[in-house]
Design a protein around this motif. Structure first.
Motif, short mmCIF file in Angstrom:
data_model
loop_
_atom_site.label_atom_id
_atom_site.label_comp_id
_atom_site.label_asym_id
_atom_site.label_seq_id
_atom_site.Cartn_x
_atom_site.Cartn_y
_atom_site.Cartn_z
N LEU A 47 -12.97 -11.88 35.28
CA LEU A 47 -11.78 -11.10 35.15
C LEU A 47 -10.98 -11.49 33.87
CD1 LEU A 47 -10.95 -11.60 38.83
CD2 LEU A 47 -11.65 -9.54 37.79
N TYR A 48 -11.01 -12.80 33.56
CA TYR A 48 -10.41 -13.23 32.33
C TYR A 48 -11.05 -12.51 31.11
CZ TYR A 48 -8.06 -16.64 35.48
OH TYR A 48 -7.38 -17.31 36.34
N GLU A 49 -12.52 -12.79 30.97
CA GLU A 49 -13.09 -12.15 29.96
C GLU A 49 -12.60 -10.64 29.84
OE1 GLU A 49 -17.06 -12.65 30.76
OE2 GLU A 49 -16.92 -15.09 30.48
N ALA A 50 -12.72 -9.67 30.96
CA ALA A 50 -12.33 -8.40 30.92
C ALA A 50 -10.73 -8.15 30.65
CB ALA A 50 -12.51 -7.91 32.32
N ASP A 89 -8.42 -6.32 27.08
CA ASP A 89 -7.32 -5.49 27.34
C ASP A 89 -5.75 -6.28 26.85
OD1 ASP A 89 -8.77 -3.79 28.47
OD2 ASP A 89 -8.41 -4.27 30.68
N GLY A 90 -6.11 -7.57 26.27
CA GLY A 90 -4.77 -8.11 25.56
C GLY A 90 -4.12 -8.94 26.62
N ALA A 91 -4.71 -9.27 27.74
CA ALA A 91 -4.07 -9.97 28.83
C ALA A 91 -4.48 -11.71 28.53
CB ALA A 91 -4.41 -9.53 30.39
N THR A 92 -3.83 -12.21 27.77
CA THR A 92 -4.14 -13.71 27.30
C THR A 92 -2.91 -14.53 27.80
OG1 THR A 92 -3.36 -13.35 25.14
CG2 THR A 92 -5.80 -13.21 25.79
N PHE A 136 -1.94 -15.01 33.43
CA PHE A 136 -1.63 -15.69 34.60
C PHE A 136 -1.02 -14.78 35.70
CE2 PHE A 136 1.90 -17.89 36.95
CZ PHE A 136 1.06 -18.50 37.68
N ARG A 137 -0.02 -13.64 35.00
CA ARG A 137 0.70 -12.94 35.75
C ARG A 137 -0.32 -11.72 36.28
NH1 ARG A 137 5.51 -8.96 33.37
NH2 ARG A 137 5.94 -7.83 35.35
#
Length: 321
Positions: free
Chosen positions: A216-219, A223-226, A231-232
């Motif tokens: 999930l974190y890799e995906a 998408d720019g979710a870092t 966390f959100r």
């Protein structure tokens, strides 16, 4: 000698006794049900004896004039809701309710926030992380009366190590009366309870974080979710169920805390740390008014039950969604 003939087109197998088989299956099913009941029965009896009877007895005591003389005479006159009216109209009840709310909210908020921060920190692999996580469990494993006695010596006004350290660092000029000032004592008690509850929060939250797949974190990175966005949108949604259970358990455990307060301040000074739990203890084992003490404890049970209802409704709504 007579011979047996078979009419063409009829089966050669003998007819089966379906009624007999159904009776055997029903008997087997009843045997399985009885076996299950016999396995569950000892646990049910233990639950009723260890939990059901004390709760019912406490409820009956709250409706009686149950005092010290009752142990000698066996007489406890029925007074109905008089004990509840007495404790609710007591001038200390409103202060105890406020202190209970402040103690519970302050403890749970900081325990959860610090626990979540430490769980996120330990999610990153680094040397000795396992050792540090093990050391974090020590405050939780120590008996509460031992922890309160240790912190009482630390928070001592004149000889406590905390005041000496703060004065040595020139952060304060005079010793702070941590446990002797009505304006500071409740904050000190909340701080000690936060220290005790952090390991429990870290343990559950770390276990919840470990269940979140790394994919999930890799995906999310694609998408720019870092950082905060990860966390959100990834961590918190997957951790919400664990967090709700943890907060609910925190309310149930914290609202009835007694050992820490008795060991640190005994409800003082000037009733500044008096809660519903300590007031119930004093009514029962200091004033020997067991009926009024039972009434206060039942009020605590009712408050916990209300929180449990809201929690169950919230989890059911989340499951339906």
């Amino acid at each position: 000698m007579a011979t047996l003939t078979r009419t063409p087109g009829t089966p050669s197998t003998p007819p089966t006794n379906t009624a007999g088989r159904g009776w055997v299956r029903g008997r087997h099913h009843r045997g399985e049900t009885l076996t299950k009941v016999l396995f569950v029965l000892p646990a049910a009896v233990a639950m009723i004896a260890l939990f059901g009877y004390p709760v019912v007895k406490n409820l009956l005591m709250s409706l009686q004039d149950y005092g010290l003389k009752t142990f000698f005479t066996g007489v406890a006159p029925w007074v109905g809701l008089q004990n509840y009216r007495t404790v609710v109209t007591d001038k200390l009840f409103s202060d105890a309710m406020l202190n209970t709310a402040l103690f519970t909210i302050g403890s749970i908020a900081f325990q959860f926030a610090i626990g979540l921060g430490l769980a996120l920190f330990f999610r990153n692999r680094f040397p000795l992380s396992g050792v540090l996580r093990s050391l974090l469990l020590l405050p939780w494993l120590l008996p509460l009366i031992v922890s309160s006695a240790t912190w009482r010596s630390i928070l001592e006004q004149d000889s406590g190590i905390l005041n000496r350290t703060l004065m040595g660092l020139h952060l304060i000029g005079d010793p702070v009366p941590w446990l002797n000032s009505p304006s500071v004592a409740l904050i000190a008690v909340i701080g000690v309870n936060i220290w005790i509850g952090i390991p429990f929060n870290v343990t559950l939250l770390y276990a919840g974080l470990a269940e979140i797949p790394d994919e999930l974190y890799e995906a999310g990175q694609l998408d720019g979710a870092t950082g905060w966005r990860a966390f959100r949108y990834i961590t918190w949604p997957n951790l919400r169920s664990v967090a709700s259970v943890l907060l609910m358990l925190g309310v149930v455990y914290t609202i009835k805390v007694l050992d820490i307060i008795l060991g640190l301040t005994g409800g003082g000074p000037a009733n500044a740390t008096q809660t519903l739990a300590t007031q119930s203890y004093e009514k029962s084992f200091v004033d020997f008014r067991f009926g009024q003490g039972a009434a206060l404890s039942n009020i605590l049970i009712a408050i916990s039950f209300v929180f449990a209802i809201f929690y169950l409704r919230g989890t059911r709504r989340a499951a339906d969604e």
